[in-house]
Motif scaffolding. Sequence first.
Motif, PDB file in Angstrom:
ATOM      1  N   ARG A  52      74.556  53.145  30.621  1.00  0.00           N
ATOM      2  CA  ARG A  52      74.083  54.801  30.645  1.00  0.00           C
ATOM      3  C   ARG A  52      72.937  55.581  30.244  1.00  0.00           C
ATOM      4  NH1 ARG A  52      77.460  57.998  33.395  1.00  0.00           N
ATOM      5  NH2 ARG A  52      79.251  56.984  34.406  1.00  0.00           N
ATOM      6  N   LEU A  53      72.991  54.585  29.399  1.00  0.00           N
ATOM      7  CA  LEU A  53      72.063  54.665  27.622  1.00  0.00           C
ATOM      8  C   LEU A  53      70.789  54.724  28.033  1.00  0.00           C
ATOM      9  CD1 LEU A  53      74.534  55.498  24.509  1.00  0.00           C
ATOM     10  CD2 LEU A  53      73.248  57.036  26.006  1.00  0.00           C
ATOM     11  N   CYS A  59      64.348  56.218  32.203  1.00  0.00           N
ATOM     12  CA  CYS A  59      64.499  57.512  32.874  1.00  0.00           C
ATOM     13  C   CYS A  59      63.503  58.778  32.289  1.00  0.00           C
ATOM     14  CB  CYS A  59      65.557  57.897  33.763  1.00  0.00           C
ATOM     15  SG  CYS A  59      65.330  58.966  35.287  1.00  0.00           S
ATOM     16  N   PHE A  60      64.040  59.116  31.899  1.00  0.00           N
ATOM     17  CA  PHE A  60      63.347  60.527  30.184  1.00  0.00           C
ATOM     18  C   PHE A  60      62.453  59.764  30.186  1.00  0.00           C
ATOM     19  CE2 PHE A  60      62.907  62.939  26.895  1.00  0.00           C
ATOM     20  CZ  PHE A  60      62.948  63.761  27.333  1.00  0.00           C
ATOM     21  N   SER A  61      62.270  58.059  29.563  1.00  0.00           N
ATOM     22  CA  SER A  61      60.955  58.415  28.680  1.00  0.00           C
ATOM     23  C   SER A  61      60.057  57.758  30.010  1.00  0.00           C
ATOM     24  CB  SER A  61      60.892  56.415  28.312  1.00  0.00           C
ATOM     25  OG  SER A  61      61.115  55.505  29.029  1.00  0.00           O
ATOM     26  N   ALA A  62      59.989  57.225  31.419  1.00  0.00           N
ATOM     27  CA  ALA A  62      59.286  57.535  32.244  1.00  0.00           C
ATOM     28  C   ALA A  62      58.357  59.244  32.185  1.00  0.00           C
ATOM     29  CB  ALA A  62      59.653  56.614  33.600  1.00  0.00           C
ATOM     30  N   GLY A  63      59.894  60.076  32.863  1.00  0.00           N
ATOM     31  CA  GLY A  63      59.450  61.048  33.150  1.00  0.00           C
ATOM     32  C   GLY A  63      58.948  62.111  32.470  1.00  0.00           C
ATOM     33  N   LEU A  64      58.618  61.904  31.289  1.00  0.00           N
ATOM     34  CA  LEU A  64      58.300  62.441  30.044  1.00  0.00           C
ATOM     35  C   LEU A  64      56.781  61.872  30.001  1.00  0.00           C
ATOM     36  CD1 LEU A  64      58.023  64.108  27.358  1.00  0.00           C
ATOM     37  CD2 LEU A  64      58.611  62.010  26.369  1.00  0.00           C
ATOM     38  N   THR A  65      56.254  60.400  30.435  1.00  0.00           N
ATOM     39  CA  THR A  65      55.357  59.073  29.804  1.00  0.00           C
ATOM     40  C   THR A  65      54.461  60.593  31.123  1.00  0.00           C
ATOM     41  OG1 THR A  65      56.324  57.262  29.326  1.00  0.00           O
ATOM     42  CG2 THR A  65      53.260  57.577  30.695  1.00  0.00           C
ATOM     43  N   PHE A  66      54.818  60.335  32.973  1.00  0.00           N
ATOM     44  CA  PHE A  66      53.880  60.821  33.971  1.00  0.00           C
ATOM     45  C   PHE A  66      54.118  62.688  33.422  1.00  0.00           C
ATOM     46  CE2 PHE A  66      56.300  57.481  36.534  1.00  0.00           C
ATOM     47  CZ  PHE A  66      54.243  57.495  37.445  1.00  0.00           C
ATOM     48  N   THR A  67      54.878  63.003  32.696  1.00  0.00           N
ATOM     49  CA  THR A  67      54.624  64.385  32.167  1.00  0.00           C
ATOM     50  C   THR A  67      53.119  64.618  31.474  1.00  0.00           C
ATOM     51  OG1 THR A  67      56.598  65.388  32.656  1.00  0.00           O
ATOM     52  CG2 THR A  67      55.507  66.306  31.829  1.00  0.00           C
ATOM     53  N   LEU A  68      52.525  63.703  30.827  1.00  0.00           N
ATOM     54  CA  LEU A  68      52.300  63.613  29.709  1.00  0.00           C
ATOM     55  C   LEU A  68      51.019  63.344  30.361  1.00  0.00           C
ATOM     56  CD1 LEU A  68      54.097  62.416  26.099  1.00  0.00           C
ATOM     57  CD2 LEU A  68      53.311  64.629  26.887  1.00  0.00           C
ATOM     58  N   LEU A  69      51.243  61.919  31.296  1.00  0.00           N
ATOM     59  CA  LEU A  69      49.576  61.658  31.910  1.00  0.00           C
ATOM     60  C   LEU A  69      48.973  62.992  32.719  1.00  0.00           C
ATOM     61  CD1 LEU A  69      50.838  58.093  32.509  1.00  0.00           C
ATOM     62  CD2 LEU A  69      48.792  58.895  30.738  1.00  0.00           C
ATOM     63  N   LEU A  92      64.710  65.422  35.125  1.00  0.00           N
ATOM     64  CA  LEU A  92      65.781  65.688  35.747  1.00  0.00           C
ATOM     65  C   LEU A  92      66.875  64.594  35.774  1.00  0.00           C
ATOM     66  CD1 LEU A  92      67.284  68.342  36.372  1.00  0.00           C
ATOM     67  CD2 LEU A  92      66.762  68.021  38.714  1.00  0.00           C
ATOM     68  N   GLY A  93      66.360  63.335  36.801  1.00  0.00           N
ATOM     69  CA  GLY A  93      67.894  62.364  37.006  1.00  0.00           C
ATOM     70  C   GLY A  93      67.867  61.812  36.073  1.00  0.00           C
ATOM     71  N   SER A  94      67.527  62.064  34.528  1.00  0.00           N
ATOM     72  CA  SER A  94      67.892  60.749  33.636  1.00  0.00           C
ATOM     73  C   SER A  94      69.368  61.498  32.954  1.00  0.00           C
ATOM     74  CB  SER A  94      66.735  60.476  32.458  1.00  0.00           C
ATOM     75  OG  SER A  94      66.642  62.253  32.283  1.00  0.00           O
ATOM     76  N   THR A  95      69.560  62.934  33.221  1.00  0.00           N
ATOM     77  CA  THR A  95      70.259  62.886  32.789  1.00  0.00           C
ATOM     78  C   THR A  95      71.480  62.386  33.177  1.00  0.00           C
ATOM     79  OG1 THR A  95      70.327  65.337  33.723  1.00  0.00           O
ATOM     80  CG2 THR A  95      69.513  65.370  30.991  1.00  0.00           C
ATOM     81  N   ALA A  96      71.430  62.254  34.476  1.00  0.00           N
ATOM     82  CA  ALA A  96      72.280  62.002  35.939  1.00  0.00           C
ATOM     83  C   ALA A  96      73.161  60.692  34.954  1.00  0.00           C
ATOM     84  CB  ALA A  96      72.505  61.485  37.290  1.00  0.00           C
ATOM     85  N   PHE A  97      72.437  59.584  33.993  1.00  0.00           N
ATOM     86  CA  PHE A  97      73.041  58.580  33.498  1.00  0.00           C
ATOM     87  C   PHE A  97      73.634  58.682  32.899  1.00  0.00           C
ATOM     88  CE2 PHE A  97      68.996  56.610  35.632  1.00  0.00           C
ATOM     89  CZ  PHE A  97      69.499  55.284  36.037  1.00  0.00           C
ATOM     90  N   LEU A  98      74.217  60.248  31.666  1.00  0.00           N
ATOM     91  CA  LEU A  98      74.646  60.730  31.227  1.00  0.00           C
ATOM     92  C   LEU A  98      75.844  60.398  31.570  1.00  0.00           C
ATOM     93  CD1 LEU A  98      72.652  62.276  28.467  1.00  0.00           C
ATOM     94  CD2 LEU A  98      73.767  59.694  28.470  1.00  0.00           C
ATOM     95  N   ARG A 103      78.964  65.002  38.073  1.00  0.00           N
ATOM     96  CA  ARG A 103      78.538  66.323  36.863  1.00  0.00           C
ATOM     97  C   ARG A 103      77.116  67.334  36.547  1.00  0.00           C
ATOM     98  NH1 ARG A 103      79.952  66.117  30.956  1.00  0.00           N
ATOM     99  NH2 ARG A 103      80.796  68.322  30.733  1.00  0.00           N
ATOM    100  N   GLN A 104      76.705  66.550  36.992  1.00  0.00           N
ATOM    101  CA  GLN A 104      75.069  66.986  36.569  1.00  0.00           C
ATOM    102  C   GLN A 104      74.890  68.138  38.007  1.00  0.00           C
ATOM    103  OE1 GLN A 104      72.260  65.510  35.296  1.00  0.00           O
ATOM    104  NE2 GLN A 104      70.861  67.239  36.149  1.00  0.00           N
TER     105      GLN A 104
END
Length: 178
Positions: A52-53, A59-69, A92-98, A103-104
């Motif tokens: 999960r972590l 997923c979060f780093s990929a999302g952050l990368t796309f947002t920054l790119l 948004l999908g990264s939090t579903a892993f946690l 629950r998400q």
Amino acid sequence: METMNRAFEKVKIMVGMEVEDEEQRATALDDSSSYAFMDEFNRNCTLSTKQRLYGFAICFSAGLTFTLLSMLVFLKPIKFAVAFTLGNLLSLGSTAFLIGPKRQFTMMLDPVRIYATAIYIASMIIALFCALYVHNKLLTLLAIILEFGALIWYSLSYIPFARSMVSKIMVSCFDTEF
């Protein structure tokens, strides 16, 4: 190994996951009562805490990368909208892993944030529609602005009293009485 397990249990507690022992997990899997779609989906998405972590981090780093790119193509609104929206979806999908997909989903549909969730998802759909189908740069830019505002408002819904505080600040800033 025991130290790692205790560390993972502490991380589970920090992110709001329930720590369950092996007996509870076995009885939950053996229970054959009728489940709703999300219960069935959540039951089939069993990952270890480490998985999960890792899933969250990737997923979060990929999302952050796309947002920054997306900032690199800021002057091309259509490419910007696609990259920015894809980054938002991955984040948004990264939090579903946690916390798990069920629950998400229930947190997103919580009465406190149902409107913020609806506006946020609708703004992502509108931004992608304007970018990929309409190909109008002005409409795409307006949709991106709407999506960014909806992202902020949706994010503030998870912080206690943040939306009311921001609302009061905005009212006091734009108050025209002297």
